[in-house]
Each structure stands twice: as C-alpha cells, then as structure tokens.
Design an enzyme around this catalytic site. Sequence first.
Site, PDB file in Angstrom:
ATOM      1  N   ASP A 113       0.846  -1.199   0.000  1.00 30.05           N
ATOM      2  CA  ASP A 113       0.000   0.000   0.000  1.00 30.05           C
ATOM      3  C   ASP A 113       0.885   1.254   0.000  1.00 30.05           C
ATOM      4  OD1 ASP A 113      -2.149  -1.718   0.247  1.00 30.05           O
ATOM      5  OD2 ASP A 113      -2.286  -1.488   2.429  1.00 30.05           O
TER       6      ASP A 113
HETATM    7  N1  URA Z   1      -1.182  -5.998   3.848  1.00 28.20           N
HETATM    8  C1  URA Z   1      -1.687  -4.742   3.883  1.00 28.20           C
HETATM    9  O1  URA Z   1      -2.723  -4.497   4.495  1.00 28.20           O
HETATM   10  N2  URA Z   1      -1.009  -3.783   3.236  1.00 28.20           N
HETATM   11  C2  URA Z   1       0.162  -3.988   2.578  1.00 28.20           C
HETATM   12  O2  URA Z   1       0.741  -3.052   2.010  1.00 28.20           O
HETATM   13  C3  URA Z   1       0.667  -5.299   2.550  1.00 28.20           C
HETATM   14  C4  URA Z   1      -0.025  -6.284   3.191  1.00 28.20           C
END
Ligand code: URA
Length: 260
Positions: A113
């Site tokens: 993310d």
């Molecule tokens: N899980 C998440 O919630 N975000 C990420 O960036 C990676 C794994």
Amino acid sequence: MAKGKTGGSAPMRLDRYLTEMGAGSRSQIKDAARKGRIRVNGAVEKSAERKIDPTADTVTLDGQTVSYVRMEYYMLNKPQGVVSATEDGRHRTVVELISDRKRGDLFPVGRLDIDTEGLLLITNDGELAHRLLSPKRHVDKTYLAEIEGDLPRDAVRRFAEGIVLEDGTPVMPAELKLCADGPEEGRAGQRVLLTIREGKFHQVKRMFEALGCRVTYLKRLSMGSLSLDDSLKPGEYRPLTGRELERLKSSGPAVSETEM
Ligand code: URA
C-alpha cells in the site's frame, strides 16, 4: 563483433533491444534510426528492424553506448507515499526510485500500500515474479505492524487457526508474534510481527480489523527467502546478491545475513 565480447546470443531486432533498454518507444527508435542517430559496431544503422546479437554487438544512440542487460533484480526499501506501480499520474512509483535501472520494463513483484514501507523486489523477471506471487505457492511474507486498539488475548491462536475477514473472506493460518518492546515515544501502539502466506488486498490491515484493531504502521521485512537489508533506509535500494537470487529462484529456506 565488438572487441572483447563473445558472440552466441539469439539475434534480436535493434528496435526491441533499444526499447527493452528503456531508450524509447518503437516509433522513437525508428525515428532515431532514420535520422542516423544509431550506430551498430561504429557504423550508422538506419533500419530499426536490423537483427543484432545483443551480447556481441555494440549499439550506440547519440554516441552513448547502450549496453544490454537481460535481467535486473533490485531490493528496495519502499518508503511511504510512493506507489507500487510502473506508472502513475499522481504519485512517484517504486520503479522511478531505481535510478540505476538499465531496462525499461522493470516492475514491482507484488504491491505494498502507499503507506506501507519495506521490502519490495523490483525486476523484469516475470517467471520469478509469478513463482513468488502464485497463490498456489504460499510464499511467506513477514510484516512488522503497529496496532492501535486492544488485541484479544487469544489473537495468536485465532490467527494460527485462520480467521475470517469482516467481509466473510477466510484467510489461511498466519503466525502472530507480539514484540516485547512496549510503546515507544511517538509510537502509540503495540508492535507485532505477522507472517502471512497469501497476498490478498490490504490483507494485514483487514486481518487486524477483523480483531477490532487498526494498523497504524506497516513494514514488510521478508518475502520467501529474501529479507530486507536493514542498512537500506526508506527509499534506498541495492541489487540482489548472487546468493539471494539463487535462494529465491530455488525457493530455498531463508538466508540469514551471517550466512551471506
Ligand atoms: N497488507 C496490507 O494491508 N497492506 C500492505 O501493504 C501489505 C499487506
């Protein structure tokens, strides 16, 4: 054939060679060739369709040698605020952070993310990416997370048994470890390590939401045998070592820094 080089690679069209090496689009390369800006082994080459030997011939564009690199592998410590994409109209992308890249077709292996930090492999090796991301292979990914809200006492067991997300999606068993260090100055929450074997959208955040908690900080520490080099600050990267690559390709057990 260029001095000091040995031949033997499959022939390749000049425009493909230059496009793969990020020198421009096919039409830009065609135009550059027409204008006499491209040379092969010192001689001007006006046909972008000419076949060359990528490992033996020397190609220049505007007098600059464009060397051929078949595969590139970089370990990036992804910073927050950068997107896991190859192109984006609004934000910087993880690929743009690899300023030493030679090829024009690098991509991130999986997505973190925008507000997640940590380990991201950047490569053009589609086969390896597929192997690491294939839902059938269940490659372990370990994250450091900071959590707001009270973790239920049985959180470790519930994650180990496999929980169901709020939208009803079941997830595979995961390993949760509570970090011994308490909240530090500037840190609000409990620190935990979570190892998951899938890569569902926002999976870690959604897993903690299912237990009534909120992830306030997330960093990926490892993926399969590859661990984030802790000398890399957010935004820094380095090529994978030969050993790291060998381990990843053979999906071997994790390598510790002391073994390298
Ligand atoms: N899980 C998440 O919630 N975000 C990420 O960036 C990676 C794994």
